[in-house]
Scaffold this motif. Structure first.
Motif, mmCIF file in Angstrom:
data_model
loop_
_atom_site.group_PDB
_atom_site.id
_atom_site.type_symbol
_atom_site.label_atom_id
_atom_site.label_comp_id
_atom_site.label_asym_id
_atom_site.label_seq_id
_atom_site.Cartn_x
_atom_site.Cartn_y
_atom_site.Cartn_z
ATOM 1 N N TYR A 19 0.815 -1.213 0.000
ATOM 2 C CA TYR A 19 0.000 0.000 0.000
ATOM 3 C C TYR A 19 0.851 1.265 0.000
ATOM 4 N N ASP A 20 2.046 1.185 0.572
ATOM 5 C CA ASP A 20 2.981 2.318 0.478
ATOM 6 C C ASP A 20 3.392 2.526 -0.981
ATOM 7 N N THR A 21 3.636 1.408 -1.669
ATOM 8 C CA THR A 21 4.013 1.481 -3.084
ATOM 9 C C THR A 21 2.869 2.032 -3.917
ATOM 10 N N LEU A 22 1.660 1.569 -3.643
ATOM 11 C CA LEU A 22 0.499 2.033 -4.382
ATOM 12 C C LEU A 22 0.286 3.529 -4.158
ATOM 13 N N ALA A 23 0.456 3.974 -2.917
ATOM 14 C CA ALA A 23 0.292 5.398 -2.602
ATOM 15 C C ALA A 23 1.341 6.243 -3.316
ATOM 16 N N TYR A 24 2.550 5.697 -3.492
ATOM 17 C CA TYR A 24 3.608 6.427 -4.203
ATOM 18 C C TYR A 24 3.288 6.529 -5.689
ATOM 19 N N SER A 57 -6.528 11.896 -3.147
ATOM 20 C CA SER A 57 -7.288 12.659 -2.149
ATOM 21 C C SER A 57 -8.652 13.070 -2.694
ATOM 22 N N ALA A 58 -8.681 13.483 -3.973
ATOM 23 C CA ALA A 58 -9.946 13.904 -4.591
ATOM 24 C C ALA A 58 -10.925 12.744 -4.671
ATOM 25 N N VAL A 59 -10.440 11.566 -5.062
ATOM 26 C CA VAL A 59 -11.319 10.392 -5.164
ATOM 27 C C VAL A 59 -11.868 10.025 -3.787
ATOM 28 N N ILE A 60 -11.001 10.027 -2.779
ATOM 29 C CA ILE A 60 -11.429 9.674 -1.422
ATOM 30 C C ILE A 60 -12.441 10.690 -0.882
ATOM 31 N N ASN A 61 -12.171 11.978 -1.094
ATOM 32 C CA ASN A 61 -13.103 13.017 -0.635
ATOM 33 C C ASN A 61 -14.461 12.883 -1.321
ATOM 34 N N SER A 62 -14.431 12.656 -2.626
ATOM 35 C CA SER A 62 -15.671 12.522 -3.382
ATOM 36 C C SER A 62 -16.468 11.302 -2.929
ATOM 37 N N THR A 63 -15.757 10.223 -2.622
ATOM 38 C CA THR A 63 -16.408 8.990 -2.163
ATOM 39 C C THR A 63 -17.007 9.184 -0.771
ATOM 40 N N HIS A 97 -11.180 -3.250 2.343
ATOM 41 C CA HIS A 97 -9.963 -3.311 3.158
ATOM 42 C C HIS A 97 -8.815 -2.570 2.466
ATOM 43 N N ALA A 98 -8.624 -2.857 1.181
ATOM 44 C CA ALA A 98 -7.548 -2.209 0.422
ATOM 45 C C ALA A 98 -7.790 -0.699 0.327
ATOM 46 N N TYR A 99 -9.051 -0.321 0.136
ATOM 47 C CA TYR A 99 -9.406 1.101 0.055
ATOM 48 C C TYR A 99 -9.039 1.813 1.355
ATOM 49 N N ASN A 100 -9.377 1.216 2.496
ATOM 50 C CA ASN A 100 -9.089 1.834 3.791
ATOM 51 C C ASN A 100 -7.596 1.903 4.078
ATOM 52 N N GLU A 101 -6.856 0.889 3.641
ATOM 53 C CA GLU A 101 -5.399 0.902 3.816
ATOM 54 C C GLU A 101 -4.775 2.064 3.035
ATOM 55 N N LEU A 102 -5.228 2.213 1.795
ATOM 56 C CA LEU A 102 -4.709 3.303 0.958
ATOM 57 C C LEU A 102 -5.153 4.651 1.518
ATOM 58 N N LYS A 103 -6.399 4.733 1.939
ATOM 59 C CA LYS A 103 -6.933 5.980 2.490
ATOM 60 C C LYS A 103 -6.115 6.429 3.701
ATOM 61 N N ALA A 104 -5.730 5.511 4.553
ATOM 62 C CA ALA A 104 -4.940 5.845 5.742
ATOM 63 C C ALA A 104 -3.611 6.470 5.359
ATOM 64 N N ARG A 105 -2.998 5.959 4.311
ATOM 65 C CA ARG A 105 -1.696 6.496 3.879
ATOM 66 C C ARG A 105 -1.850 7.873 3.240
ATOM 67 N N VAL A 106 -2.916 8.060 2.477
ATOM 68 C CA VAL A 106 -3.160 9.372 1.862
ATOM 69 C C VAL A 106 -3.439 10.406 2.941
ATOM 70 N N GLU A 107 -4.246 10.048 3.932
ATOM 71 C CA GLU A 107 -4.581 10.985 5.004
ATOM 72 C C GLU A 107 -3.363 11.302 5.869
ATOM 73 N N GLU A 108 -2.490 10.326 6.039
ATOM 74 C CA GLU A 108 -1.256 10.561 6.801
ATOM 75 C C GLU A 108 -0.400 11.598 6.102
ATOM 76 N N LYS A 109 -0.338 11.538 4.791
ATOM 77 C CA LYS A 109 0.446 12.509 4.019
ATOM 78 C C LYS A 109 -0.195 13.890 4.069
ATOM 79 N N ASN A 110 -1.502 13.952 4.249
ATOM 80 C CA ASN A 110 -2.205 15.233 4.295
ATOM 81 C C ASN A 110 -1.975 15.993 5.600
ATOM 82 N N LYS A 111 -1.511 15.276 6.626
ATOM 83 C CA LYS A 111 -1.328 15.913 7.939
ATOM 84 C C LYS A 111 -0.187 16.936 7.902
#
Length: 388
Positions: free
Chosen positions: A335-340, A348-354, A374-388
């Motif tokens: 998921y780190d690789t996918l987020a990269y 972020s836009a897709v997650i916000n829209s969803t 599960h995969a969506y939430n894992e990716l979402k956590a990494r995107v939100e961590e970067k937004n902090k």
């Protein structure tokens, strides 16, 4: 019992060989050539197996002519060579995937009241300025100094640094070395290094990470210059001695501007003169200093009339065997690789829209290349961590 057979049109068989020969192997290629000669007719079962192996829809084998791929981007390939009509299924899939993401983000940003990206097409009326002057304007737009990459710390990656700067201005930068999450659908660095999609609200640059870490920097900057001019392109520059371009004059100009952004001439020559080594060794030292590839450095040195074409060829021969190959053991978390790989603003836009209920989870899974919640939430956590 009679075995069902079908005489496939030779145009279809030739097309199959063009787009899928790297997946088929010698035995299947030989079979297809026998069918083309009319010595044998394929069975329906053989066509079903071939469809799966070549990743070509089964129904296409019953057409009289190959399906037309109406993909405008393919008209803008950098090099006009004998292979210009041959397009891999991986490239077609990647273009389709990136166009889908860019189109979605374009609609999202318009709906949310975003402004157009000012950078796109700014250079349309700057034909009279020198490459150095345009490079300064582009750097100024992103608040970068002429020696921006020299000033980075030794452990900083210039590509990642510049990608962060570019995406902070709304330009989408996506990366991958294979289609989706299927490591068997690897991208071919000899076919393309990058491409750019021109959009007013969601311009997108895609970088093939089968290329080496440092070589990606030139691809990114080259495509950034194309955005400056507002011109779509599929970049497949292969460091030929005398490359043939579809638009030679324009592409040479783009390369010079990209060169000036990465290798400011004043600093380049200053460092070149300060190094007391052979020209061959200087290339590698300066490449490290500017955090660029040895090949891009060598070509720049030649353009600055510091070395000969023979040395460029020598560097090319040495570096071509070190193109990075993907490794899937001992690497980062999936998921780190996918987020990269995903552009951060796009994800972020897709997650916000969803989360707001404007995009279905099924569509979000498709856009973000995940299979389940599960995969969506894992990716979402990494995107939100970067937004902090």
């Amino acid at each position: 019992m009679v075995t069902a057979t079908f005489k496939v049109n030779n145009k279809i068989l030739k097309w199959v060989l063009q787009i899928a020969d790297d997946k088929l192997g010698v035995d299947w290629i030989d079979k297809i050539k026998v069918w083309m000669k009319g010595e044998k007719t394929p069975t329906i079962h053989q066509l079903q197996v071939l469809s799966k192996k070549s990743q070509i829809p089964f129904g296409n084998f019953f057409l009289s002519d190959p399906p037309m791929e109406e993909i405008p981007l393919l008209k803008f390939r950098t090099i006009n060579n004998d292979e210009v009509t041959k397009v891999s299924s991986e490239l077609l899939k990647m273009i389709d995937s990136m166009e889908m993401r860019s189109d979605w983000l374009e609609d999202y940003r318009i709906r949310e009241g975003y402004s157009p990206i000012l950078f796109v097409g700014m250079g349309k009326h700057n034909s009279q300025q020198s490459s150095e002057e345009i490079a300064k304007q582009i750097l100024k737009f992103f608040n970068l100094k002429e020696d921006w990459n020299i000033q980075l710390k030794s452990n900083q990656n210039a590509f990642n640094y510049l990608r962060t700067i570019i995406t902070s201005h709304g330009i989408v930068v996506e990366t991958s070395s294979f289609v989706g999450n299927n490591t068997r659908d690897g991208l071919n660095i000899n076919e393309f290094r990058a491409f750019v999609l021109i959009k007013r609200y969601a311009p997108l640059i895609f970088i093939n990470t089968k290329d080496s870490q440092n070589a990606r920097l030139f691809s990114l900057v080259h495509e950034l210059v194309h955005l400056w001019y507002g011109k779509t392109e599929l970049f497949n520059y292969n460091f030929q001695t005398d490359p043939k371009y579809l638009n030679k004059k324009f592409e040479q100009r783009v390369n010079k501007i990209a060169e000036s952004i990465i290798f400011n001439k004043k600093y380049f020559i200053r460092y070149w003169d300060s190094i007391r080594n052979s020209d061959f060794e200087k290339i590698y030292k300066i490449a490290k200093k500017f955090k660029a590839s040895p090949m891009a450095t060598a070509i720049t040195a030649k353009n600055y009339k510091l070395i000969s074409q023979e040395l460029v060829n020598e560097i090319n021969k040495e570096t071509s065997q070190f193109i990075v190959k993907s490794s899937h053991t001992g690497g980062p978390n999936f998921y780190d690789t996918l987020a990269y790989k995903l552009d951060h603003n796009f994800a972020s836009a897709v997650i916000n829209s969803t989360d707001q209920g404007d995009t279905t989870y099924l569509d979000a899974f498709n856009l973000l290349n995940v299979k389940n919640m599960h995969a969506y939430n894992e990716l979402k956590a990494r995107v939100e961590e970067k937004n902090k």
